[in-house]
Design a protein around this motif. Structure first.
Motif, PDB file in Angstrom:
ATOM      1  N   LYS A  35       0.818  -1.121  -0.400  1.00  9.70           N
ATOM      2  CA  LYS A  35       0.090  -0.287  -0.136  1.00  9.70           C
ATOM      3  C   LYS A  35       0.276   1.139   0.361  1.00  9.70           C
ATOM      4  N   ALA A  97      13.060  -9.629   1.238  1.00  7.76           N
ATOM      5  CA  ALA A  97      13.552 -10.662   1.971  1.00  7.76           C
ATOM      6  C   ALA A  97      14.825 -10.254   2.409  1.00  7.76           C
ATOM      7  N   ASN A 171      10.132   4.042   9.597  1.00  4.69           N
ATOM      8  CA  ASN A 171       8.910   3.685  10.517  1.00  4.69           C
ATOM      9  C   ASN A 171       8.861   2.828  11.252  1.00  4.69           C
ATOM     10  N   PHE A 180       2.310  -2.290   8.690  1.00  2.51           N
ATOM     11  CA  PHE A 180       2.148  -4.082   7.341  1.00  2.51           C
ATOM     12  C   PHE A 180       0.581  -4.403   6.957  1.00  2.51           C
TER      13      PHE A 180
HETATM   14  O1  PMT Z   1       3.817  -2.333   2.393  1.00  5.42           O
HETATM   15  P1  PMT Z   1       3.026  -1.748   2.600  1.00  5.42           P
HETATM   16  O2  PMT Z   1       1.634  -3.026   4.109  1.00  5.42           O
HETATM   17  O3  PMT Z   1       1.964  -0.619   3.232  1.00  5.42           O
HETATM   18  O4  PMT Z   1       3.512  -1.515   4.352  1.00  5.42           O
HETATM   19  C1  PMT Z   1       4.738  -0.411   4.421  1.00  5.42           C
HETATM   20  C2  PMT Z   1       5.873  -1.157   4.585  1.00  5.42           C
HETATM   21  C3  PMT Z   1       6.170  -0.724   5.960  1.00  5.42           C
HETATM   22  C4  PMT Z   1       6.477  -2.513   4.230  1.00  5.42           C
HETATM   23  C5  PMT Z   1       6.615   0.272   4.351  1.00  5.42           C
HETATM   24  O5  PMT Z   1       6.808   1.744   4.711  1.00  5.42           O
HETATM   25  C6  PMT Z   1       8.555  -0.288   4.835  1.00  5.42           C
HETATM   26  O6  PMT Z   1       8.799   0.601   5.754  1.00  5.42           O
HETATM   27  N1  PMT Z   1       9.396  -0.800   3.833  1.00  5.42           N
HETATM   28  C7  PMT Z   1      10.266  -0.919   3.631  1.00  5.42           C
HETATM   29  C8  PMT Z   1      10.530  -1.933   4.704  1.00  5.42           C
HETATM   30  C9  PMT Z   1      12.272  -2.963   5.192  1.00  5.42           C
HETATM   31  O7  PMT Z   1      11.735  -4.357   4.539  1.00  5.42           O
HETATM   32  O8  PMT Z   1      12.491  -2.070   5.883  1.00  5.42           O
HETATM   33  P2  PMT Z   1      14.328  -2.825   6.247  1.00  5.42           P
HETATM   34  O9  PMT Z   1      14.630  -1.772   7.295  1.00  5.42           O
HETATM   35  O10 PMT Z   1      14.369  -3.701   6.101  1.00  5.42           O
HETATM   36  O11 PMT Z   1      14.975  -2.179   4.692  1.00  5.42           O
HETATM   37  C10 PMT Z   1      15.800  -1.035   4.614  1.00  5.42           C
HETATM   38  C11 PMT Z   1      15.436   0.075   2.806  1.00  5.42           C
HETATM   39  O12 PMT Z   1      16.451  -1.478   2.308  1.00  5.42           O
HETATM   40  C12 PMT Z   1      14.172  -0.827   2.548  1.00  5.42           C
HETATM   41  O13 PMT Z   1      14.517   0.261   1.944  1.00  5.42           O
HETATM   42  C13 PMT Z   1      14.305  -1.595   1.601  1.00  5.42           C
HETATM   43  O14 PMT Z   1      13.159  -1.882   0.449  1.00  5.42           O
HETATM   44  C14 PMT Z   1      16.112  -1.949   1.298  1.00  5.42           C
HETATM   45  N2  PMT Z   1      16.249  -3.180   1.508  1.00  5.42           N
HETATM   46  C15 PMT Z   1      16.299  -4.034   2.159  1.00  5.42           C
HETATM   47  C16 PMT Z   1      16.914  -5.094   2.137  1.00  5.42           C
HETATM   48  C17 PMT Z   1      17.340  -5.569   0.609  1.00  5.42           C
HETATM   49  N3  PMT Z   1      17.879  -7.334   0.192  1.00  5.42           N
HETATM   50  N4  PMT Z   1      17.396  -5.084  -0.347  1.00  5.42           N
HETATM   51  C18 PMT Z   1      17.177  -3.678  -0.149  1.00  5.42           C
HETATM   52  O15 PMT Z   1      16.688  -3.188  -1.053  1.00  5.42           O
END
Ligand code: PMT
Length: 223
Positions: A35, A97, A171, A180
């Motif tokens: 979303k 993931a 967030n 989520f």
């Molecule tokens: O989809 P919704 O239900 O609306 O929820 C929104 C959300 C919570 C998923 C969204 O707002 C959000 O926070 N997305 C990032 C979720 C995440 O995986 O965060 P992270 O802290 O694990 O990763 C940090 C950043 O690195 C993110 O920008 C992610 O896209 C990126 N990443 C992480 C791991 C990876 N292997 N590759 C990436 O690009």
């Protein structure tokens, strides 16, 4: 706020989860409905940008006027993002993931006599970090999200630096936050210029404000 700086600009957004197969039936993955990411893609399109959305498996319709590429795994997402370059802005909203199963079984693993299977995992490529650290074709503005359950700002700022992002959207996704799949989000924007915390808003409102913030950064960078 004006989003004029986005007119005709190329924007790539990742959204949704990735699914990493265990066998043809099962997978491991993160929580995400898409979303928030889809709302950002739609808001950027509304501001006149040319938007490519790379989406993991979600139950949402493709946003109107947005080129949407559907992928399943982190490696497919990375490949689709790289093919969509060059871009002026990259937004990593997907919940990628962090690990995948070393080798997915070609046939369904049977439940039965022996012990439950143990899964050997290997780290997935970090799509955001690869974009943030690019020497060639690095988008002028690279924005990521940080979904954290504890020490939100500290962990988010560390991610901004380690992944080479200009902006990180922090967030809180701990128990009770209902981010989520929910319709609302409460975020803090972190850049080298400082921090800005927004109230609890709908994901559409968060998307509109983010797009305005990106437009502002882009026009500042061009001056
Ligand atoms: O989809 P919704 O239900 O609306 O929820 C929104 C959300 C919570 C998923 C969204 O707002 C959000 O926070 N997305 C990032 C979720 C995440 O995986 O965060 P992270 O802290 O694990 O990763 C940090 C950043 O690195 C993110 O920008 C992610 O896209 C990126 N990443 C992480 C791991 C990876 N292997 N590759 C990436 O690009």
């Amino acid at each position: 706020p004006s989003t004029a700086a986005l007119k005709g600009r190329r924007v790539i957004v990742t959204s949704g989860p990735t699914h990493e197969p265990i066998d043809p039936v099962r997978y491991i993955g993160n929580r995400s409905s898409g979303k928030q990411g889809h709302a950002i893609a739609a808001a950027a399109r509304e501001a006149g940008a040319e938007v490519t959305l790379v989406s993991g498996p979600v139950a949402l319709a493709d946003p109107w006027g947005v080129t949407t590429i559907h992928v399943e795994t982190a490696r497919e997402m990375q490949q689709a993002v790289e093919q969509a370059l060059p871009a002026d802005i990259f937004v990593g909203a997907a919940a990628v993931a962090d690990w995948r199963v070393v080798e997915a079984a070609p046939e369904k693993i049977k439940k039965g006599a022996k012990n439950p299977p143990s899964l050997a995992l290997v780290e997935n490529p970090d799509i955001l970090a690869a974009i943030g650290r690019r020497k060639r074709d690095r988008p002028a503005l690279v924005a990521g999200f940080a979904a954290e359950t504890d020490r939100l700002i500290e962990h988010a700022e560390a991610k901004r630096l380690s992944k080479g992002c200009d902006i990180i959207v922090a967030n809180h996704v701990g128990a009770g936050a209902n981010v989520f799949g929910g319709d609302r989000n409460e975020v803090t924007l972190i850049s080298a210029a400082g921090r800005e915390s927004w109230p609890n808003l709908t994901k559409t409102e968060v998307a509109a404000r983010l797009v305005a913030a990106f437009a502002k950064k882009l026009s500042e960078a061009r001056q």
